[in-house]
Design an enzyme around this catalytic site. Sequence first.
Site, PDB file in Angstrom:
ATOM      1  CE  LYS A  96      13.659  -3.035  -0.662  1.00 32.81           C
ATOM      2  NZ  LYS A  96      12.568  -2.788  -1.615  1.00 32.81           N
TER       3      LYS A  96
ATOM      4  NE  ARG B 216       7.103 -10.830  -6.099  1.00 32.50           N
ATOM      5  CZ  ARG B 216       6.754  -9.848  -6.909  1.00 32.50           C
ATOM      6  NH1 ARG B 216       6.496 -10.089  -8.183  1.00 32.50           N
ATOM      7  NH2 ARG B 216       6.653  -8.612  -6.457  1.00 32.50           N
TER       8      ARG B 216
END
Length: 516
Positions: free
Chosen positions: A288, A368
């Site tokens: 990130k 996920r």
Amino acid sequence: MQTELSFAPIASLSTELLAVLAADTQTAKGSEAKPQPTLLTSDARVQAAAAQVLASGEYKAGANETLLLHAPAGVAAKRLLLVGLGKLAQATVQNIREAAGTAVRFAKPRGLRELALALPSAESLPHAVALRTAVTRAAVEGAWIGDFDADTYRSDRRDQSIAQFTVAAPDEADRTAIEAAVAEGAVLGESQNFARSLIHEPGNKLTPTILGQRAALMAQQVGLGWEVHSGEMLAQLKMGAFASVAQGSVEPPALIVLRYEPEGVADGPILGLVGKGITFDSGGISIKPSENMDKMKYDMAGGATMIAAMRALALLKPRVRAIAIICAAENMPSGAAQKPGDVQTAMPLDPAQPGKTIEILNTDAEGRLVLADGLTYARRLGATHLIDAATLTGAIAIALGKITAGAFANDDESYGRFEKALASTGERFWRMPLGDAYADLIKSEIADIKNTGGRFGGAITAAEFLHVFAEETPWIHLDIAGLAWIDDTKPFIAKGPSGVAVRSIVEWARGFAAGC
Ligand code: BES
Ligand code: MN
Ligand code: ZN
């Protein structure tokens, strides 16, 4: 915080601060429609003490608008605080919850450790909120929620939390039900704050292992069954998706299992609560940007939500079984980290079958992956109804703002129960679509599915990824990425971790209890 219940006339309560609700009762529209601030109490002495300031027009009783009077004449309290609900005709239980939080947050910085809140009489409220128990519970929840501040790491911290909060009932009606509502409100508010205290912890203080210890300690205190498994168990269960996220970190993952098994409930549904517990999300190799990366300590908010929801269930004791699975790991880049292009094999539902294969396109879509195995494990343990909570996508905040959280479901009946829960908890969720056209976007050329579906509809393709593992089991997915962290302090809640979804999940679960 001690929560007390009083049935004494509010004008004779000796307290540091007596908070009384006010609302704007003006119903006319147009330019001559000046606000008509009205106190929601029938106590004549309190009415008299506030009459002058109400007549002055200085105070409009807007939502969470406050006005303080010292040494109110004819009233035993040292201070009288008016707290506004806004327009009376539109007032909801959520306004009451917020008003209680506002009163508490008004008292805290002034060094007051004790206060009382006068509940409005049922007759003074519009029909929708005229439920005494709902109002009582909301007020107690709001007081607990308002009492929380994320300041435990400041050396100059003065603990300003409230020692005693008194709810003053307008009359003696429904006494037993009101007493129960106070106790319930305290459990729910305190559980939400428990989630917030976990979410507040930075990544170095709350590793997956420590999150497991905190969950286990809580479980022992409230009498939940618990297990905390480490990496070997992930390997044994073939949780290849979950393990692939953990492999880049020196911190071992934790598979946290909490069990609520009320006595004498041997059949009926088993609720499976699955939480994303990424104690820090750097993005992994798909790292990130550094701006705001610090915030990714709250990427375990979904896991904390489920731990806290189980705490509330253990204390409220609804007659329905529940099991929580929290998948805790740290998402880090390292020589051992998984790489874009890698293919992972998820846990199979049937141990004799192979698991689904996943092409990893972005290591930052890690939530996920851990949830895929968490959902499968919950199903393997017998869950008949799934609900998951996760700070899953930035895209959900783009879609709904930081105002409303996202909800997805493959089953209208279960979602209907959740919607019913929302009406009483005041939390804002919006049901988002699912469907094959979205599922197509995560088909892979080389594996069964891929872990990202492109820029558009990012929250929905993430939900479809989870759907692949929930399959036909009734399932609700809550994407709380936009609401788990509050950027600016509000009158009724501090900035920082919000604890969103805890109360709604508990309420949803209670809806399944025998007889409901
Ligand atoms: N934890 C993040 C999502 C997130 C973003 C939570 C902002 C809270 C605030 C999640 O793991 C993530 O990185 N999602 C990616 C998915 C993308 C790579 C498909 C995202 O939202 O950008
Ligand atoms: Mn991520
Ligand atoms: Zn994440």
